[in-house]
Design a protein around this motif. Structure first.
Motif: not given
Length: 165
Positions: A91-95, A110-112
């Motif tokens: 989750h930390a790697r993808l969000h 801002v989110s990626l």
């Protein structure tokens, strides 16, 4: 059918070197790297073990110590924790997200969000105000590096899709 019903339908095994219960299978295996033993914990329905670790020798110092209920429950707890940590890391790697405060503007988050896919991964860059209202959303490369300066540059550019993401 509930999760509990599915678990009720699975076979329960309580053997010296093989336990299957509570949605998990513990299997004692010969450690090929030395003269010892290992235990693997595999969650039902999964092809690969979630946990593999050393196992204690029995009193004869030749065969493995038999599995028992307390050891099995400890292994289940440990394997569940390993899976939970793995999910947190994924989750930390993808969000990723960063909060930015620009002069004269309220705080903007801002989110990626990266959507993994072996053939065509995608990512979305989004901005939200303090109340959670979406201000902008644009597709970006999954390799986009989100940090405070890239977020500020995106906001200052009027939320246009970054040209070299």
């Amino acid at each position: 059918m509930s999760h509990a019903d599915v678990l009720d339908d699975l076979p329960v095994l309580h053997e010296a070197t093989l336990w299957a219960d509570d949605g998990w299978t513990a299997r004692i295996i010969k450690n090929e790297e030395d003269d010892g033993w290992a235990v693997s914990m595999t969650q039902d329905g999964q092809a690969e073990a979630a946990l593999v670790g050393p196992w204690t020798m029995g009193r004869d110092k030749k065969n493995p110590k038999p599995l028992d209920a307390p050891a099995f429950h400890t292994l289940v707890k440990t394997a569940n924790e390993v899976l939970r940590r793995h999910e947190q890391q994924l989750h930390a790697r993808l969000h990723k997200q960063v909060d930015v405060e620009l002069e004269g503007l309220a705080r903007i988050r801002v989110s990626l969000d990266i959507v993994p896919d072996d053939d065509d991964p995608t990512a979305v860059l989004s901005a939200h105000d303090r109340d959670g209202n979406e201000l902008a959303r644009v597709p970006v490369s999954p390799g986009f590096r989100l940090n405070r300066s890239s977020a500020e540059a995106w906001i200052e550019a009027g939320y246009r899709r970054p040209s070299r993401d």
